[in-house]
Design a protein around this motif. Structure first.
Motif, PDB file in Angstrom:
ATOM      1  N   PRO A  23     -24.722 -14.850  16.109  1.00 16.40           N
ATOM      2  CA  PRO A  23     -24.085 -15.621  17.186  1.00 16.40           C
ATOM      3  C   PRO A  23     -23.107 -14.807  18.026  1.00 16.40           C
ATOM      4  O   PRO A  23     -22.872 -15.138  19.196  1.00 16.40           O
ATOM      5  CB  PRO A  23     -23.358 -16.736  16.426  1.00 16.40           C
ATOM      6  N   ASN A  24     -22.543 -13.739  17.458  1.00 15.87           N
ATOM      7  CA  ASN A  24     -21.608 -12.896  18.225  1.00 15.87           C
ATOM      8  C   ASN A  24     -22.331 -11.815  19.024  1.00 15.87           C
ATOM      9  O   ASN A  24     -21.689 -10.952  19.624  1.00 15.87           O
ATOM     10  CB  ASN A  24     -20.576 -12.266  17.300  1.00 15.87           C
ATOM     11  N   PRO A  36     -23.023 -20.945  14.388  1.00 18.64           N
ATOM     12  CA  PRO A  36     -24.257 -20.635  15.128  1.00 18.64           C
ATOM     13  C   PRO A  36     -24.272 -21.335  16.496  1.00 18.64           C
ATOM     14  O   PRO A  36     -23.689 -22.395  16.675  1.00 18.64           O
ATOM     15  CB  PRO A  36     -25.363 -21.195  14.228  1.00 18.64           C
ATOM     16  N   THR A  37     -24.941 -20.731  17.447  1.00 21.04           N
ATOM     17  CA  THR A  37     -25.175 -21.360  18.752  1.00 21.04           C
ATOM     18  C   THR A  37     -26.541 -22.049  18.762  1.00 21.04           C
ATOM     19  O   THR A  37     -26.825 -22.855  19.648  1.00 21.04           O
ATOM     20  CB  THR A  37     -25.130 -20.302  19.865  1.00 21.04           C
ATOM     21  N   GLU A  38     -27.372 -21.721  17.793  1.00 21.35           N
ATOM     22  CA  GLU A  38     -28.666 -22.354  17.552  1.00 21.35           C
ATOM     23  C   GLU A  38     -29.006 -22.139  16.086  1.00 21.35           C
ATOM     24  O   GLU A  38     -28.242 -21.520  15.351  1.00 21.35           O
ATOM     25  CB  GLU A  38     -29.740 -21.718  18.456  1.00 21.35           C
TER      26      GLU A  38
END
Length: 209
Positions: free
Chosen positions: A127-128, A179-181
């Motif tokens: 995510p980063n 998480p972004t997904e």
């Protein structure tokens, strides 16, 4: 000397003699935990460890499921061990009348846990934005603690100085990046002991959102 006084002095003499008699015979017991046989403390050598996927109050769930990242952890614990040492619990000779904790010592591993690594088994983007390759170390993105202790710490901080392990200990490894997904993690957990022995818990899966 009056008769009552003589009887009183005689009684005091008898009680004093009875109190001193065990000391002179060497059979006095001042052990606050009792003077029966000592319990044997059987420490052990770990022969295997295992990993679990856990939520809530320790409920085990299927690793292939997808869970909120802050509600699921990887648990690790001792799976099997062999007794390797026996020793008598030392007696303590204290002051009579004081309260003591008299439970026998709890058996523990003869080796401390010194390090835990999580090694990626797949390439992915975190995510980063960091690109992860197969074989990369994911440990900095996990934190650790006893399962039923609130919160987590960096793994190195939790294990600082080596961690004494008991047979019923349960530890948690928590993913820390939101998480972004959906994020599919596949990794090996490498548990290292102070002797240099290690356990590889391979093909671990953690799917989080």
């Amino acid at each position: 000397m009056t008769s009552p006084l003589r009887k009183g002095l005689a009684s005091i003499f008898i009680f004093t003699l009875m109190a001193l008699l065990p000391l002179s015979c060497g059979i006095t017991c001042n052990d606050p935990c009792g003077c029966g046989p000592s319990f044997e403390v059987k420490d052990f050598r770990i022969t295997d460890m295992e990993a679990l996927t856990l939520v809530g109050q320790g409920q085990q769930v299927t690793p292939s499921g997808t869970y909120p990242y802050d509600q699921v952890v990887k648990g690790i614990r001792i799976k099997s061990f062999q007794t390797v040492a026996e020793a008598s619990t030392p007696k303590s000779y204290g002051i009579p009348g004081l309260a003591y904790a008299c439970s026998p010592e709890t058996p523990k591993s003869v080796e401390k846990m010194t390090n835990v690594q999580l090694i990626s088994l797949r390439a992915m983007t975190l995510p980063n934005g960091k690109q992860i390759k197969i074989g990369d170390d994911l440990s900095e993105y996990f934190e650790m603690n006893y399962y039923f202790t609130e919160g987590t710490l960096p793994i190195s901080e939790f294990l600082e100085g080596g961690l004494t392990m008991f047979s019923d200990d349960l530890y948690k490894l928590a993913w820390t990046l939101a998480p972004t997904e959906e994020l599919k993690l596949t990794f090996t957990i490498r548990v290292q002991l102070e002797s240099g022995r290690e356990f590889l818990l391979t093909d671990q899966v953690l799917n989080v959102v």
